[in-house]
Design a protein around this motif. Structure first.
Motif, PDB file in Angstrom:
ATOM      1  N   HIS A 217       7.582   7.166  -1.189  1.00 48.23           N
ATOM      2  CA  HIS A 217       8.081   6.253  -0.161  1.00 48.23           C
ATOM      3  C   HIS A 217       7.477   4.845  -0.278  1.00 48.23           C
ATOM      4  O   HIS A 217       7.725   4.008   0.589  1.00 48.23           O
ATOM      5  N   ILE A 218       6.710   4.600  -1.330  1.00 46.19           N
ATOM      6  CA  ILE A 218       6.174   3.261  -1.569  1.00 46.19           C
ATOM      7  C   ILE A 218       7.260   2.432  -2.259  1.00 46.19           C
ATOM      8  O   ILE A 218       7.738   2.791  -3.333  1.00 46.19           O
ATOM      9  N   LYS A 219       7.629   1.343  -1.653  1.00 46.37           N
ATOM     10  CA  LYS A 219       8.733   0.514  -2.172  1.00 46.37           C
ATOM     11  C   LYS A 219       8.222  -0.645  -3.012  1.00 46.37           C
ATOM     12  O   LYS A 219       8.720  -0.920  -4.091  1.00 46.37           O
ATOM     13  N   THR A 220       7.233  -1.367  -2.471  1.00 43.63           N
ATOM     14  CA  THR A 220       6.638  -2.483  -3.214  1.00 43.63           C
ATOM     15  C   THR A 220       5.129  -2.452  -3.031  1.00 43.63           C
ATOM     16  O   THR A 220       4.624  -1.943  -2.015  1.00 43.63           O
ATOM     17  N   ILE A 221       4.423  -3.012  -3.994  1.00 41.57           N
ATOM     18  CA  ILE A 221       2.982  -3.133  -3.864  1.00 41.57           C
ATOM     19  C   ILE A 221       2.559  -4.429  -4.562  1.00 41.57           C
ATOM     20  O   ILE A 221       3.160  -4.837  -5.564  1.00 41.57           O
ATOM     21  N   GLN A 222       1.573  -5.103  -3.972  1.00 41.67           N
ATOM     22  CA  GLN A 222       1.115  -6.364  -4.527  1.00 41.67           C
ATOM     23  C   GLN A 222      -0.360  -6.531  -4.237  1.00 41.67           C
ATOM     24  O   GLN A 222      -0.930  -5.853  -3.366  1.00 41.67           O
ATOM     25  N   LEU A 223      -0.984  -7.429  -4.975  1.00 38.04           N
ATOM     26  CA  LEU A 223      -2.368  -7.780  -4.732  1.00 38.04           C
ATOM     27  C   LEU A 223      -2.409  -9.035  -3.859  1.00 38.04           C
ATOM     28  O   LEU A 223      -1.596  -9.938  -4.059  1.00 38.04           O
TER      29      LEU A 223
END
Length: 224
Positions: A217-223
């Protein structure tokens, strides 16, 4: 897939996609895993992965379409269209991507991996976006520049993090770093990515609370 839509090709249709989103437009193209609508109000082309299409039907023509003729040239041209081919051709173009929530993301696709792509946004910087959660994207013409910025104010800075082939392995590379999930629309989606195991992640929030998430269910990830 194209044969499944042949009766509706060139017709004005309504499409319902996951999350209760509705779009209307003229069906311009269709492939094995994607359909293309032209929205006459903005004259933009929506590329919608078929996995998120809930239903579709012929619709009554809206008033603004009575004298509308779709452009002969699409921003993405291909003999046979597919979601991956669209991403590949759109690489380097300014695009609008919608994955979740009440906002879409503007920027550039910089790398395409097995099940995710790397996206550079002038606002959100580098993001890793799961292909499985892209509801639609709109490519703009090659001359379009986001927010009317000049090229000096829009550097496509290469990311220093090595890229893995899969979204899961890329998340593992981000262990022990501060991350923002899905744009940080909730405080429990911002924190220290402590561990990724067996398609699950462990995140430590600013308050020190441990939150576990299903990576599906993780759609986007960023630092940050």
């Amino acid at each position: 897939m194209l044969s499944d839509f042949v009766d509706l090709m060139g017709k004005y249709i309504e499409v319902e996609i996951s999350g209760g989103e509705f779009h209307k437009g003229i069906l311009i193209d269709a492939g094995l895993d994607i359909i293309v609508l032209n929205d006459g109000r903005t004259n933009s082309f929506l590329y919608i992965p078929f996995v998120h299409v809930q239903r579709w039907k012929k619709a009554s023509l809206d008033e603004e379409y009575t004298s509308f003729n779709p452009p002969s040239e699409k921003p993405i041209e291909a003999d046979t269209i597919s979601f991956r081919k669209v991403l590949t051709i759109a690489k380097g173009l300014f695009v609008k991507v919608y994955v979740t929530g009440n906002k879409s993301i503007h920027g550039y696709i910089t790398s395409i991996m097995n099940d995710y792509f790397v996206f550079h946004s002038p606002v959100y910087k580098t993001m890793f976006i799961s292909m499985n959660h892209v509801k639609w994207l709109i490519p703009y013409s090659p001359n379009t520049i986001p927010y009317s910025l000049n090229k000096e104010n829009l550097p496509l800075v290469p990311i220093s993090t090595p890229l893995s082939r899969s979204f899961y392995e890329q998340l593992k590379r981000l262990e022990n770093q501060l991350v923002i999930i899905d744009g940080g629309d909730h405080t429990e989606k911002i924190g220290l990515l402590q561990k990724v195991r067996n398609n699950k992640m462990m995140l430590i929030t600013a308050e020190g609370e441990t939150v576990y998430r299903n990576l599906e269910h993780i759609k986007t990830i960023q630092l940050p």
